[in-house]
Design a protein around this motif. Sequence first.
Motif, PDB file in Angstrom:
ATOM      1  N   GLN A 162       9.691  -6.046   1.935  1.00 56.18           N
ATOM      2  CA  GLN A 162       9.917  -5.563   3.290  1.00 56.18           C
ATOM      3  C   GLN A 162       8.643  -4.954   3.866  1.00 56.18           C
ATOM      4  OE1 GLN A 162      13.017  -6.050   4.870  1.00 56.18           O
ATOM      5  NE2 GLN A 162      13.204  -7.309   3.037  1.00 56.18           N
ATOM      6  N   VAL A 163       8.366  -5.253   5.121  1.00 55.55           N
ATOM      7  CA  VAL A 163       7.177  -4.730   5.790  1.00 55.55           C
ATOM      8  C   VAL A 163       7.177  -3.205   5.760  1.00 55.55           C
ATOM      9  CG1 VAL A 163       5.975  -4.558   8.006  1.00 55.55           C
ATOM     10  CG2 VAL A 163       6.862  -6.764   7.242  1.00 55.55           C
ATOM     11  N   ASN A 164       8.320  -2.590   6.023  1.00 56.98           N
ATOM     12  CA  ASN A 164       8.379  -1.125   6.032  1.00 56.98           C
ATOM     13  C   ASN A 164       8.049  -0.533   4.666  1.00 56.98           C
ATOM     14  OD1 ASN A 164       8.971  -0.919   8.726  1.00 56.98           O
ATOM     15  ND2 ASN A 164      11.165  -0.820   8.429  1.00 56.98           N
ATOM     16  N   THR A 165       8.383  -1.250   3.605  1.00 58.28           N
ATOM     17  CA  THR A 165       8.044  -0.779   2.261  1.00 58.28           C
ATOM     18  C   THR A 165       6.531  -0.788   2.073  1.00 58.28           C
ATOM     19  OG1 THR A 165      10.137  -1.611   1.391  1.00 58.28           O
ATOM     20  CG2 THR A 165       8.382  -1.182  -0.210  1.00 58.28           C
ATOM     21  N   VAL A 166       5.893  -1.844   2.524  1.00 62.60           N
ATOM     22  CA  VAL A 166       4.435  -1.941   2.423  1.00 62.60           C
ATOM     23  C   VAL A 166       3.787  -0.823   3.233  1.00 62.60           C
ATOM     24  CG1 VAL A 166       2.412  -3.368   2.947  1.00 62.60           C
ATOM     25  CG2 VAL A 166       4.482  -4.426   2.003  1.00 62.60           C
ATOM     26  N   ILE A 167       4.263  -0.618   4.450  1.00 60.33           N
ATOM     27  CA  ILE A 167       3.718   0.448   5.290  1.00 60.33           C
ATOM     28  C   ILE A 167       3.892   1.796   4.602  1.00 60.33           C
ATOM     29  CG2 ILE A 167       4.011   1.712   7.464  1.00 60.33           C
ATOM     30  CD1 ILE A 167       4.705  -1.010   8.749  1.00 60.33           C
ATOM     31  N   GLY A 168       5.034   2.000   3.989  1.00 58.62           N
ATOM     32  CA  GLY A 168       5.274   3.249   3.266  1.00 58.62           C
ATOM     33  C   GLY A 168       4.284   3.461   2.134  1.00 58.62           C
ATOM     34  N   HIS A 169       4.008   2.408   1.378  1.00 57.05           N
ATOM     35  CA  HIS A 169       3.043   2.516   0.276  1.00 57.05           C
ATOM     36  C   HIS A 169       1.634   2.775   0.803  1.00 57.05           C
ATOM     37  CE1 HIS A 169       5.807   1.623  -2.932  1.00 57.05           C
ATOM     38  NE2 HIS A 169       6.162   0.475  -2.383  1.00 57.05           N
ATOM     39  N   LEU A 170       1.269   2.088   1.878  1.00 53.28           N
ATOM     40  CA  LEU A 170      -0.052   2.303   2.464  1.00 53.28           C
ATOM     41  C   LEU A 170      -0.176   3.720   3.022  1.00 53.28           C
ATOM     42  CD1 LEU A 170      -0.511  -1.117   4.306  1.00 53.28           C
ATOM     43  CD2 LEU A 170      -1.534  -0.399   2.133  1.00 53.28           C
ATOM     44  N   SER A 171       0.885   4.191   3.642  1.00 49.66           N
ATOM     45  CA  SER A 171       0.890   5.552   4.181  1.00 49.66           C
ATOM     46  C   SER A 171       0.730   6.569   3.061  1.00 49.66           C
ATOM     47  CB  SER A 171       2.190   5.817   4.943  1.00 49.66           C
ATOM     48  OG  SER A 171       2.318   4.936   6.026  1.00 49.66           O
ATOM     49  N   GLU A 172       1.422   6.351   1.974  1.00 48.95           N
ATOM     50  CA  GLU A 172       1.322   7.258   0.832  1.00 48.95           C
ATOM     51  C   GLU A 172      -0.100   7.257   0.274  1.00 48.95           C
ATOM     52  OE1 GLU A 172       2.271  10.157  -1.756  1.00 48.95           O
ATOM     53  OE2 GLU A 172       3.544   9.429  -0.133  1.00 48.95           O
ATOM     54  N   ALA A 173      -0.725   6.090   0.220  1.00 46.18           N
ATOM     55  CA  ALA A 173      -2.111   6.009  -0.250  1.00 46.18           C
ATOM     56  C   ALA A 173      -3.027   6.847   0.642  1.00 46.18           C
ATOM     57  CB  ALA A 173      -2.574   4.550  -0.277  1.00 46.18           C
TER      58      ALA A 173
END
Length: 118
Positions: free
Chosen positions: A18-29
């Motif tokens: 899911q795109v939102n999952t990727v965004i979440g991981h990038l945000s956490e980074a």
Amino acid sequence: LMQGRSLAMKQDSGKAIQVNTVIGHLSEALMQGRSLDMSRFAELAPSLTKAQWDRLDIIAAQLSPPPSDVCLDKDFKQKDFLRPILGDKVDQDFATKTESDRQDEAVWYERIRLFRLC
């Protein structure tokens, strides 16, 4: 926004990523101070208008002066930002919310996550 979109890649489970999952991981980074190609991040991340940014900035100031601290607080709750925008309906049980209310919340949660990064 990107809600409900998925990437062509699949996980080991066979489910699309899911795109939102990727965004979440990038945000956490970013929150952890890791480097990130912001041009690629911007391709997926939601955008904020100046009015939306200002609104979130005002809420941050109201929640906990100075505003820069509220987003870093370990007890940070997105719902505290959402309540002044959408009202007390955000506290309703998820099952009783209308689809429209759920979508409104999802859009604003994406904006809040982006705001929190900066």
